[in-house]
Design a protein around this motif. Structure first.
Motif, mmCIF file in Angstrom:
data_model
loop_
_atom_site.group_PDB
_atom_site.id
_atom_site.type_symbol
_atom_site.label_atom_id
_atom_site.label_comp_id
_atom_site.label_asym_id
_atom_site.label_seq_id
_atom_site.Cartn_x
_atom_site.Cartn_y
_atom_site.Cartn_z
ATOM 1 N N THR A 79 -14.481 -1.471 -17.701
ATOM 2 C CA THR A 79 -14.884 -0.033 -17.981
ATOM 3 C C THR A 79 -14.266 -0.615 -19.630
ATOM 4 O O THR A 79 -14.637 0.028 -20.973
ATOM 5 N N GLY A 80 -13.445 -1.784 -19.699
ATOM 6 C CA GLY A 80 -12.642 -2.162 -20.379
ATOM 7 C C GLY A 80 -11.901 -1.582 -21.029
ATOM 8 O O GLY A 80 -11.466 -0.550 -19.561
ATOM 9 N N LEU A 81 -10.731 -1.749 -21.822
ATOM 10 C CA LEU A 81 -9.584 -0.866 -21.902
ATOM 11 C C LEU A 81 -9.983 0.120 -23.653
ATOM 12 O O LEU A 81 -10.082 -1.075 -24.252
ATOM 13 N N LYS A 82 -9.818 1.133 -24.049
ATOM 14 C CA LYS A 82 -10.238 1.757 -25.495
ATOM 15 C C LYS A 82 -8.851 1.260 -26.023
ATOM 16 O O LYS A 82 -8.975 1.379 -26.995
ATOM 17 N N GLY A 83 -7.678 1.417 -25.572
ATOM 18 C CA GLY A 83 -6.179 1.075 -26.290
ATOM 19 C C GLY A 83 -6.278 1.909 -27.030
ATOM 20 O O GLY A 83 -6.762 4.244 -26.610
ATOM 21 N N GLY A 84 -5.658 2.680 -28.442
ATOM 22 C CA GLY A 84 -4.988 3.444 -28.919
ATOM 23 C C GLY A 84 -3.881 4.181 -28.624
ATOM 24 O O GLY A 84 -2.939 3.051 -28.395
ATOM 25 N N HIS A 85 -3.371 5.537 -28.702
ATOM 26 C CA HIS A 85 -2.218 5.685 -28.306
ATOM 27 C C HIS A 85 -2.292 5.849 -26.493
ATOM 28 O O HIS A 85 -3.287 6.743 -26.321
ATOM 29 N N VAL A 86 -1.371 5.228 -25.800
ATOM 30 C CA VAL A 86 -0.831 5.068 -24.387
ATOM 31 C C VAL A 86 -0.158 5.557 -24.530
ATOM 32 O O VAL A 86 1.363 5.254 -23.806
ATOM 33 N N LYS A 87 0.151 6.997 -23.236
ATOM 34 C CA LYS A 87 1.447 7.194 -22.989
ATOM 35 C C LYS A 87 2.168 7.084 -21.953
ATOM 36 O O LYS A 87 0.887 6.996 -20.352
ATOM 37 N N LEU A 88 2.884 6.358 -20.894
ATOM 38 C CA LEU A 88 3.316 5.646 -19.835
ATOM 39 C C LEU A 88 3.962 6.130 -19.477
ATOM 40 O O LEU A 88 5.067 6.326 -20.058
ATOM 41 N N SER A 89 3.921 6.232 -18.427
ATOM 42 C CA SER A 89 5.965 7.097 -17.527
ATOM 43 C C SER A 89 6.860 6.021 -16.745
ATOM 44 O O SER A 89 5.314 4.909 -15.858
ATOM 45 N N ALA A 90 7.789 5.076 -17.747
ATOM 46 C CA ALA A 90 8.501 4.121 -16.819
ATOM 47 C C ALA A 90 9.539 4.397 -16.404
ATOM 48 O O ALA A 90 10.778 3.086 -16.002
ATOM 49 N N SER A 91 9.984 5.623 -15.461
ATOM 50 C CA SER A 91 10.905 5.072 -14.756
ATOM 51 C C SER A 91 10.801 4.474 -13.294
ATOM 52 O O SER A 91 11.927 4.556 -12.627
ATOM 53 N N ILE A 92 9.470 4.309 -12.246
ATOM 54 C CA ILE A 92 10.496 4.477 -11.251
ATOM 55 C C ILE A 92 10.103 2.546 -11.193
ATOM 56 O O ILE A 92 10.537 1.602 -10.454
ATOM 57 N N SER A 93 8.984 2.285 -12.093
ATOM 58 C CA SER A 93 8.781 0.348 -12.463
ATOM 59 C C SER A 93 9.128 -0.009 -13.867
ATOM 60 O O SER A 93 7.787 0.818 -14.308
ATOM 61 N N SER A 94 9.295 -0.940 -14.514
ATOM 62 C CA SER A 94 9.205 -1.318 -15.569
ATOM 63 C C SER A 94 7.862 -2.215 -15.211
ATOM 64 O O SER A 94 7.260 -2.467 -16.848
ATOM 65 N N GLN A 95 7.426 -2.719 -14.036
ATOM 66 C CA GLN A 95 6.265 -3.762 -14.547
ATOM 67 C C GLN A 95 5.627 -2.412 -14.838
ATOM 68 O O GLN A 95 3.830 -3.083 -15.565
ATOM 69 N N TYR A 96 4.959 -1.784 -14.904
ATOM 70 C CA TYR A 96 3.728 -1.087 -15.715
ATOM 71 C C TYR A 96 4.030 -0.434 -16.944
ATOM 72 O O TYR A 96 2.555 -0.999 -17.166
ATOM 73 N N LYS A 144 0.904 -1.182 0.112
ATOM 74 C CA LYS A 144 -0.130 -0.034 0.028
ATOM 75 C C LYS A 144 1.159 1.156 0.269
ATOM 76 O O LYS A 144 0.411 2.417 -0.325
ATOM 77 N N GLN A 145 2.358 1.108 -0.023
ATOM 78 C CA GLN A 145 3.273 2.120 0.319
ATOM 79 C C GLN A 145 3.589 2.669 -1.325
ATOM 80 O O GLN A 145 4.259 3.513 -1.760
ATOM 81 N N ARG A 146 4.162 0.919 -2.401
ATOM 82 C CA ARG A 146 4.356 1.040 -3.078
ATOM 83 C C ARG A 146 3.860 1.587 -4.016
ATOM 84 O O ARG A 146 2.266 1.843 -4.368
ATOM 85 N N PRO A 147 4.592 2.759 -4.940
ATOM 86 C CA PRO A 147 3.905 3.402 -7.020
ATOM 87 C C PRO A 147 2.843 2.732 -7.436
ATOM 88 O O PRO A 147 3.649 1.777 -7.940
ATOM 89 N N ILE A 148 2.403 3.414 -7.736
ATOM 90 C CA ILE A 148 1.396 2.572 -8.583
ATOM 91 C C ILE A 148 1.128 3.726 -9.600
ATOM 92 O O ILE A 148 -0.141 3.975 -10.678
ATOM 93 N N GLY A 149 0.823 5.056 -8.994
ATOM 94 C CA GLY A 149 -0.021 6.099 -9.994
ATOM 95 C C GLY A 149 0.649 6.286 -11.202
ATOM 96 O O GLY A 149 -0.425 6.334 -12.348
ATOM 97 N N PRO A 150 1.730 6.344 -11.804
ATOM 98 C CA PRO A 150 2.106 6.352 -13.113
ATOM 99 C C PRO A 150 1.175 5.097 -14.359
ATOM 100 O O PRO A 150 0.960 5.961 -14.698
ATOM 101 N N LEU A 151 1.172 4.318 -13.561
ATOM 102 C CA LEU A 151 0.265 3.138 -14.084
ATOM 103 C C LEU A 151 -1.199 3.471 -14.177
ATOM 104 O O LEU A 151 -1.944 3.376 -15.394
ATOM 105 N N VAL A 152 -1.282 3.897 -13.035
ATOM 106 C CA VAL A 152 -3.391 4.622 -12.577
ATOM 107 C C VAL A 152 -3.425 5.399 -13.889
ATOM 108 O O VAL A 152 -4.330 5.642 -14.790
ATOM 109 N N ASP A 153 -2.471 6.759 -13.981
ATOM 110 C CA ASP A 153 -2.450 8.168 -15.036
ATOM 111 C C ASP A 153 -2.602 7.438 -16.255
ATOM 112 O O ASP A 153 -3.589 7.639 -17.035
ATOM 113 N N ALA A 154 -1.353 6.874 -16.301
ATOM 114 C CA ALA A 154 -2.236 5.980 -18.087
ATOM 115 C C ALA A 154 -3.192 5.626 -18.105
ATOM 116 O O ALA A 154 -3.883 5.351 -19.279
#
Ligand code: S3P
Ligand code: PEP
Length: 887
Positions: A575-592, A541-551
């Motif tokens: 909701t399902g995933l719409k797809g198309g162009h998705v931007k993601l920041s992956a400097s904290i974890s490649s798991q995103y 519950k302390q480990r970051p998941i924000g960048p994935l949630v934002d994307a």
């Protein structure tokens, strides 16, 4: 070794129809006679049968104040009516006692007997024990001795009593010295199990009985065990206060048949075993699997914890003892733990449920061993417990002798590691390491989302994989079966079909599972108005998941933080995933990145994933994801002109018939580092240069520069440790971040060879290790200091000042023990440093169980294969304040 597996017998059974009941009943033989009738809605039948089997002058129904208002009157009336039918003048009495184990005493027995004498019950009377195990044991024992013995009928009303205590004729009372120590074998005239009674049984009591059902399947029949593994949600739905199942649903024929299958399977085994060995001279002892440790735990945690709950914890510990002795592997432990958890049973005394139910109570190892001393199975001072040899089989056809030393090692919360003595000639040790966590969890997601059947070979069995399996079972509804004694998991994929699970998705501290499944949960489309809750343990519950949630949110998904911003728990709408162009920041974890890649084929539109922001970390894991997606038929590609852009086509994964999971390269760093730190030779037989894991380069990129002799073939790696480890002035470990802890303890022992000079190693590229199982950089600095090793944090890593000279004389005793911060890699790394200390020295590694995240049998491997020496220690109690757990 005595194999007791193949097609083991069960008691003979026949079906009969029961007047007034639509469901046929099953009659099971015990000791050569029809002894058990299992059916539904049989009160009239029970009454008529009893008076026919045992004509008596008086029938005494013994029950308790919980059962009496529910079922006593009905049985009394039925008996009176049945007696009237045949013109009998026999009396019908009832004796009602307070409920619970505390009434199962000499005093209560005497009170009942005095009452019977006062009421002139004679030797031609008969007792009917209507209730749970306490009633069965107590009134059974009264029957065994009243006027030198009167007949007893067992009418169990709990699942536990049905599948366990009512069969076999054991009767007893408790004394202050222990449970069931005074009693007699007194076979019941007949046992009537009316499943209608279970309709009033609270869920916790139902689950309590399931523990014994699981136990019986574990020792006897793998098919029964598989049924329990795959049917948990459905079977739990059969309990009385299951909110999701209405009364009418429960009564449905299908549910009833499932319940009959589960209960019948279990009682047929018990009936057979009792028939073969009525007085428990051997085989019957197998039914005590989980009970040696379980009873000791129960003695401390009763009445807060129930018998089945304690047996569940005992089963895990006794299976771990079997693993330590080499009788079973991690697969068996994993299956036992998973099935128990699926039914909501506790698997350790540290389990959240146990701490909540019995706050302030503690099971110290000394106390547990002490209680075990009065176990009835003991021979003299030798303790016995049932050792599994697989699921559905046992090592011996009876309980086995186990030394206190071994029991202590497994029960202890901490491990004391002895320094390794150097012997003259170096002998080579070969070891194979468990399956890769990263590959296991990817393969499970892929196979569950894919179409067709996939046989996964070499799957890791550990906490991280366990939470993934559980969650996929809930999300996809897939069923699993195990082959090759559990080495192969057969998964039938859902071809993208997903559902909002009935309960929350709990992912412990598994980063891969938490990140990968967050996107999978967004893929769910059906279930409007419903929400999937994804949560984890306090660290998760302390480990970051924000960048994935934002994307995902920018792509139209609906995720909400339920506690802290940027962390689990999350509420995810289907909701399902719409797809198309998705931007993601992956400097904290490649798991995103891996998370979006794995789910992308199921988006409504093809996905173009663009990695933005600072440099991406742990790139080999992204390559691993793409390579594995390819094996499951989806070809994601990197953009020709921008390596930060990935194109993922739409599609459904096609499950390969078989998928072989590589061994874990991060785990392999520990035995290889053992060779490096002890100057011995170790071959890891199942990790080589062919691996797709970045950590497979550890031997070549870290150990070789430190002075080790390294030979790496495509499939295996051999390391011979040097006389002196050399420091590495600067190394970038960005492609193998998880291995930096292993490297750090080696660096602690490294020296330049110049007298008085310290060898300094600087490790870079690992800054995201601050947001792992713990802040690993800070943790290493703190714990190395306990060994007298100076280290300091760097912005993107750690600097370690190796001890000058011989580590054997320089490394200090880590006072207070090594805190592990509940981090498997901290525990495994420091257990190696402990091996490097001077002759005769011992170091305590606290929280030994945290290794179960990725290598549950690490301590066994360290001792049994590598040649280290470990002892279980329980520091709770004396000086406990100094040993605060980081959890
Ligand atoms: O994708 C994976 O399987 C993993 C990626 C890495 O995490 P980060 O990308 O967060 O570094 C690694 O540390 C973790 O143990 C497993
Ligand atoms: C960091 C790790 O795990 P995860 O991120 O998968 O929880 C690890 O295994 O070292």
């Amino acid at each position: 070794m005595v194999e007791t597996t193949s097609a083991k017998p069960k008691a003979a059974t026949r079906q009969i129809s029961i007047e007034g009941s639509a469901t046929p009943a099953h009659v099971v033989q015990v000791l050569g006679t029809d002894s058990v009738t299992l059916g539904h809605g049989m009160t009239t039948h029970i009454a008529r049968q009893i008076i026919q089997i045992q004509p008596s002058s008086a029938y005494l129904i013994g029950t308790d104040t919980n059962i009496a208002p529910l079922h006593l009157e009905q049985l009394q009336n039925a008996l009176v009516a049945a007696l009237a039918e045949i013109g009998s003048t026999a009396r019908v009495h009832a004796y009602v006692i307070p409920p619970g184990e505390t009434t199962k005493t000499r005093e209560t027995k005497a009170m009942i007997e005095d009452w019977m004498l006062e009421n002139k019950l004679t030797r031609d009377s008969c007792i009917l024990a209507l209730g749970g195990g306490v009633i069965g044991d107590l009134f059974g024992f009264v029957a065994a001795t009243f006027m030198r013995g009167v007949p007893v009928f067992q009418i169990p009303t709990t699942l536990l009593a049905m599948v366990d205590s009512s069969i076999g004729g054991k009767t007893a009372i408790d004394t202050p010295a222990g449970k069931n120590l005074i009693g007699a074998f007194h076979q019941p005239r007949h046992i009537f199990m009316d499943l209608a009674y279970l309709r009033t049984l609270p869920r916790r009591e139902f689950v309590n009985g399931m523990a014994e059902v699981i136990k019986t399947a574990a020792i006897w029949n793998e098919d029964d065990f598989t049924l329990l593994e795959n049917g948990a949600e459905e079977i739990l739905g059969l309990s009385a206060d299951n909110s999701s199942s209405s009364d009418s649903k429960r009564k449905s024929e299908h549910d009833l048949q499932l319940l009959i299958q589960v209960v019948l399977g279990s009682i047929q085994v018990k009936a057979h075993v009792v028939t073969v060995d009525e007085k428990e001279t051997g085989l019957r002892g197998l039914l005590n699997y989980g009970h040696t440790v379980g009873h000791a735990i129960e003695a401390i945690l009763t009445p807060e914890l129930l018998h089945g709950e304690c047996v569940a914890m005992g089963m895990v510990r006794e299976a771990e003892i079997a693993r330590h002795l080499g009788y079973v592997n991690d697969v068996v432990i994993g299956r036992i733990v998973r099935v128990l958890q699926a039914y909501g049973l506790p698997v350790s005394t540290e389990d959240k449920k146990v701490l909540q139910l019995a706050p302030g109570k503690h099971c110290s190892v000394d106390q547990l061993l002490d209680i075990m001393r009065v176990d009835k199975k003991n021979q003299g001072d030798k303790k016995r417990m049932v050792m599994l040899s697989g699921i559905g089989s046992t090592y011996e056809p009876k309980a086995s002798f186990i030394s206190d030393n071994v029991i202590r090692k497994i029960l202890s919360p901490a491990m004391e590691v002895e320094a390794v003595e150097k012997s003259g000639a170096v002998k080579e040790v070969k070891i194979s390491v468990p399956g890769s966590k990263s590959i296991s969890n990817r393969a499970l997601v892929l196979a569950a989302l894919g179409s067709g059947v996939c046989r996964l070979e070499g799957l890791l069995h550990s906490d991280d994989v366990q939470v993934m399996l559980d969650s996929l079972q809930k999300l996809v509804g897939i069923k699993y079966t195990w082959e090759d004694n559990g080495d192969t998991l057969v998964v039938e994929g859902g071809a993208g079909k997903l559902q909002v699970p009935h309960s929350e998705i709990y992912l412990g501290n598994a980063g891969t599972a938490a990140r990968f499944l967050t996107t999978v949960c967004c893929l769910v489309r059906a279930g409007e108005g419903k929400i999937t809750t994804v949560t984890g343990n306090s660290r998760m519950k302390q480990r970051p998941i924000g960048p994935l949630v934002d994307a995902l949110s920018s792509n139209g998904c609906d995720l909400a933080y339920l506690e802290s911003q940027g962390c689990l728990p999350l509420a995810i709408k289907p909701t399902g995933l719409k797809g198309g162009h998705v931007k993601l920041s992956a400097s904290i974890s490649s798991q995103y990145v891996s998370s979006i890649l794995l789910s992308a084929p199921y988006a409504t539109n093809p996905v173009t994933l663009e990695l933005v922001g600072d440099a991406v970390v742990s790139k080999p894991y992204i390559d691993m994801t793409i390579s594995m997606m390819k094996s499951f038929g989806i070809h994601a590609t990197q953009d020709a002109s921008n390596e930060n852009i990935y194109h993922i086509p739409q599609g459904v994964y096609t499950n390969p018939k078989e998928y072989l999971i590589e061994a874990d390269a991060s785990s392999a760093t520990y035995p290889l580092a053992y060779a490096a730190i002890t100057g011995t030779k170790v071959t890891v037989t199942n990790i080589g240069a062919n691996s797709m894991q970045g950590d497979a380069e550890f031997a070549v990129k870290v150990l070789r520069p430190m002075g080790c002799t390294v030979e790496q073939t495509a499939t295996q790696t051999t390391v011979q440790g040097p006389a002196r480890l050399a420091p590495i002035p600067s190394i970038d470990m960005e492609t193998m971040t998880d291995a930096f802890l292993t490297a750090s303890v080696l660096a602690a022992c490294a020296s330049t060879g110049v007298a008085g000079e310290k060898g300094v190693t600087k490790i870079h590229g690992i800054s995201n290790q601050r947001v792992k199982e713990c802040n690993r950089i800070a943790a290493m600095v703190e714990q190395l200091a306990k060994f007298g090793v100076h280290a300091n944090e760097l912005p993107d890593g750690i600097e370690i000042h190796g001890v000058a000279g011989d580590p054997k004389s320089a490394l200090k005793t880590p006072e207070g023990g090594v805190f592990c911060y509940d981090d498997h890699r901290v525990a495994m790394s420091f257990s190696l440093l402990a091996c490097a200390r001077g002759s005769g020295s011992k170091s305590v590694i606290l929280e030994k169980k945290c290794v179960e995240k990725t290598w549950p049998a690490w301590w066994d491997a360290l001792e049994n294969i590598l040649g280290g020496k470990v002892h279980g220690v329980d520091l709770t109690g004396h000086g406990a304040a100094g040993y605060k757990s980081s959890k």
